[in-house]
Scaffold this motif. Sequence first.
Motif, PDB file in Angstrom:
ATOM      1  N   SER A 134       0.831  -1.208   0.000  1.00 37.69           N
ATOM      2  CA  SER A 134       0.000   0.000   0.000  1.00 37.69           C
ATOM      3  C   SER A 134       0.866   1.259   0.000  1.00 37.69           C
ATOM      4  O   SER A 134       0.610   2.207  -0.748  1.00 37.69           O
ATOM      5  N   ARG A 135       1.900   1.267   0.819  1.00 34.74           N
ATOM      6  CA  ARG A 135       2.793   2.434   0.870  1.00 34.74           C
ATOM      7  C   ARG A 135       3.539   2.618  -0.445  1.00 34.74           C
ATOM      8  O   ARG A 135       3.722   3.738  -0.913  1.00 34.74           O
ATOM      9  N   ALA A 136       3.965   1.521  -1.060  1.00 37.49           N
ATOM     10  CA  ALA A 136       4.652   1.607  -2.345  1.00 37.49           C
ATOM     11  C   ALA A 136       3.705   2.137  -3.426  1.00 37.49           C
ATOM     12  O   ALA A 136       4.088   2.983  -4.248  1.00 37.49           O
ATOM     13  N   LEU A 161      -7.234  10.737 -16.964  1.00 37.72           N
ATOM     14  CA  LEU A 161      -7.522   9.487 -17.671  1.00 37.72           C
ATOM     15  C   LEU A 161      -6.297   8.595 -17.871  1.00 37.72           C
ATOM     16  O   LEU A 161      -6.430   7.371 -17.958  1.00 37.72           O
ATOM     17  N   GLU A 162      -5.120   9.179 -17.930  1.00 38.80           N
ATOM     18  CA  GLU A 162      -3.909   8.385 -18.165  1.00 38.80           C
ATOM     19  C   GLU A 162      -3.349   7.753 -16.887  1.00 38.80           C
ATOM     20  O   GLU A 162      -2.508   6.860 -16.957  1.00 38.80           O
ATOM     21  N   VAL A 163      -3.809   8.204 -15.746  1.00 34.21           N
ATOM     22  CA  VAL A 163      -3.237   7.731 -14.479  1.00 34.21           C
ATOM     23  C   VAL A 163      -3.400   6.214 -14.304  1.00 34.21           C
ATOM     24  O   VAL A 163      -2.410   5.530 -13.999  1.00 34.21           O
ATOM     25  N   PRO A 164      -4.593   5.638 -14.480  1.00 29.50           N
ATOM     26  CA  PRO A 164      -4.713   4.189 -14.256  1.00 29.50           C
ATOM     27  C   PRO A 164      -3.758   3.354 -15.116  1.00 29.50           C
ATOM     28  O   PRO A 164      -3.169   2.378 -14.624  1.00 29.50           O
ATOM     29  N   GLY A 165      -3.559   3.740 -16.354  1.00 30.90           N
ATOM     30  CA  GLY A 165      -2.646   2.998 -17.226  1.00 30.90           C
ATOM     31  C   GLY A 165      -1.206   3.076 -16.753  1.00 30.90           C
ATOM     32  O   GLY A 165      -0.460   2.087 -16.807  1.00 30.90           O
ATOM     33  N   ARG A 166      -0.810   4.247 -16.276  1.00 33.40           N
ATOM     34  CA  ARG A 166       0.558   4.405 -15.780  1.00 33.40           C
ATOM     35  C   ARG A 166       0.754   3.615 -14.486  1.00 33.40           C
ATOM     36  O   ARG A 166       1.829   3.045 -14.252  1.00 33.40           O
ATOM     37  N   ILE A 167      -0.268   3.579 -13.650  1.00 37.31           N
ATOM     38  CA  ILE A 167      -0.180   2.788 -12.411  1.00 37.31           C
ATOM     39  C   ILE A 167      -0.101   1.302 -12.757  1.00 37.31           C
ATOM     40  O   ILE A 167       0.716   0.562 -12.204  1.00 37.31           O
ATOM     41  N   PHE A 168      -0.939   0.863 -13.683  1.00 43.92           N
ATOM     42  CA  PHE A 168      -0.923  -0.537 -14.128  1.00 43.92           C
ATOM     43  C   PHE A 168       0.474  -0.910 -14.615  1.00 43.92           C
ATOM     44  O   PHE A 168       1.031  -1.935 -14.225  1.00 43.92           O
ATOM     45  N   TYR A 225       1.426   6.686  -6.856  1.00 45.51           N
ATOM     46  CA  TYR A 225       0.301   7.608  -7.062  1.00 45.51           C
ATOM     47  C   TYR A 225       0.719   9.040  -6.759  1.00 45.51           C
ATOM     48  O   TYR A 225       0.344   9.970  -7.481  1.00 45.51           O
ATOM     49  N   ARG A 226       1.494   9.241  -5.697  1.00 46.18           N
ATOM     50  CA  ARG A 226       1.933  10.595  -5.328  1.00 46.18           C
ATOM     51  C   ARG A 226       2.648  11.242  -6.511  1.00 46.18           C
ATOM     52  O   ARG A 226       2.404  12.390  -6.861  1.00 46.18           O
ATOM     53  N   GLU A 270       2.450  10.364  -9.742  1.00 43.50           N
ATOM     54  CA  GLU A 270       1.551  10.515 -10.891  1.00 43.50           C
ATOM     55  C   GLU A 270       0.523  11.637 -10.697  1.00 43.50           C
ATOM     56  O   GLU A 270       0.104  12.273 -11.651  1.00 43.50           O
ATOM     57  N   LEU A 271       0.116  11.856  -9.457  1.00 42.58           N
ATOM     58  CA  LEU A 271      -0.942  12.845  -9.187  1.00 42.58           C
ATOM     59  C   LEU A 271      -0.406  14.251  -8.951  1.00 42.58           C
ATOM     60  O   LEU A 271      -1.184  15.208  -8.911  1.00 42.58           O
ATOM     61  N   ARG A 272       0.897  14.364  -8.817  1.00 41.24           N
ATOM     62  CA  ARG A 272       1.494  15.684  -8.533  1.00 41.24           C
ATOM     63  C   ARG A 272       1.061  16.722  -9.567  1.00 41.24           C
ATOM     64  O   ARG A 272       0.676  17.833  -9.230  1.00 41.24           O
ATOM     65  N   GLU A 273       1.100  16.356 -10.846  1.00 45.31           N
ATOM     66  CA  GLU A 273       0.751  17.321 -11.896  1.00 45.31           C
ATOM     67  C   GLU A 273      -0.738  17.671 -11.902  1.00 45.31           C
ATOM     68  O   GLU A 273      -1.128  18.711 -12.430  1.00 45.31           O
ATOM     69  N   LEU A 274      -1.551  16.829 -11.298  1.00 44.38           N
ATOM     70  CA  LEU A 274      -2.980  17.128 -11.186  1.00 44.38           C
ATOM     71  C   LEU A 274      -3.279  17.954  -9.942  1.00 44.38           C
ATOM     72  O   LEU A 274      -4.397  18.447  -9.772  1.00 44.38           O
ATOM     73  N   GLY A 275      -2.307  18.056  -9.043  1.00 51.73           N
ATOM     74  CA  GLY A 275      -2.503  18.806  -7.812  1.00 51.73           C
ATOM     75  C   GLY A 275      -3.382  18.083  -6.809  1.00 51.73           C
ATOM     76  O   GLY A 275      -4.024  18.715  -5.973  1.00 51.73           O
ATOM     77  N   LEU A 276      -3.407  16.749  -6.890  1.00 47.45           N
ATOM     78  CA  LEU A 276      -4.246  15.948  -6.005  1.00 47.45           C
ATOM     79  C   LEU A 276      -3.409  15.010  -5.160  1.00 47.45           C
ATOM     80  O   LEU A 276      -2.384  14.498  -5.611  1.00 47.45           O
ATOM     81  N   THR A 277      -3.874  14.756  -3.950  1.00 46.05           N
ATOM     82  CA  THR A 277      -3.331  13.674  -3.146  1.00 46.05           C
ATOM     83  C   THR A 277      -4.083  12.398  -3.537  1.00 46.05           C
ATOM     84  O   THR A 277      -5.143  12.457  -4.188  1.00 46.05           O
ATOM     85  N   TYR A 278      -3.577  11.268  -3.102  1.00 54.90           N
ATOM     86  CA  TYR A 278      -4.257  10.011  -3.411  1.00 54.90           C
ATOM     87  C   TYR A 278      -5.683   9.969  -2.856  1.00 54.90           C
ATOM     88  O   TYR A 278      -6.625   9.648  -3.589  1.00 54.90           O
ATOM     89  N   PRO A 279      -5.917  10.332  -1.583  1.00 54.21           N
ATOM     90  CA  PRO A 279      -7.303  10.331  -1.097  1.00 54.21           C
ATOM     91  C   PRO A 279      -8.210  11.310  -1.866  1.00 54.21           C
ATOM     92  O   PRO A 279      -9.372  11.009  -2.126  1.00 54.21           O
TER      93      PRO A 279
END
Length: 141
Positions: free
Chosen positions: A15-17, A105-112, A22-23, A25-34
């Motif tokens: 989970s931490r990894a 939209l690209e985040v799930p693919g990059r996480i996968f 996610y941290r 990948e989400l930086r450019e969106l300005g969002l935290t994971y939660p």
Amino acid sequence: MLLENQVCFDVHAASRALDGVYRKELRELGLTYPQYLAMMVLWERQPVTVKELGVALRLDSGTLSPLLKRLEAAGLVHRERSAADERSVLVRLTPEGAGLRRRALEVPGRIFEATGLDLAEVLELQGTLRRLTAALDEAAR
């Protein structure tokens, strides 16, 4: 009693990894994971009550309220009392929040890709984790 033999630690470490990826990948969106998880619920359906959002995310109001305040301050969501039930607070996306979906939209693919697993392995892992969660929820009752 070795740490390396504990399933709980393996789940925690994974989970931490995952949070770390996610941290990044989400930086450019300005969002935290939660916040990203909350936005995913809202991109799927809205308006939702704060209570419904808490249930969907498995978060209590003490955790959810500050998260929603930050999303509102960022101009991504709007909260308002329900006209049907003043005890209930509805959460809606702003146009900016709705527009952020296209960028996400690209985040799930990059996480996968980052998992290093193939689709069959990811689906098997999801099934195992869902069974584990259900069993642990039952055991906690």
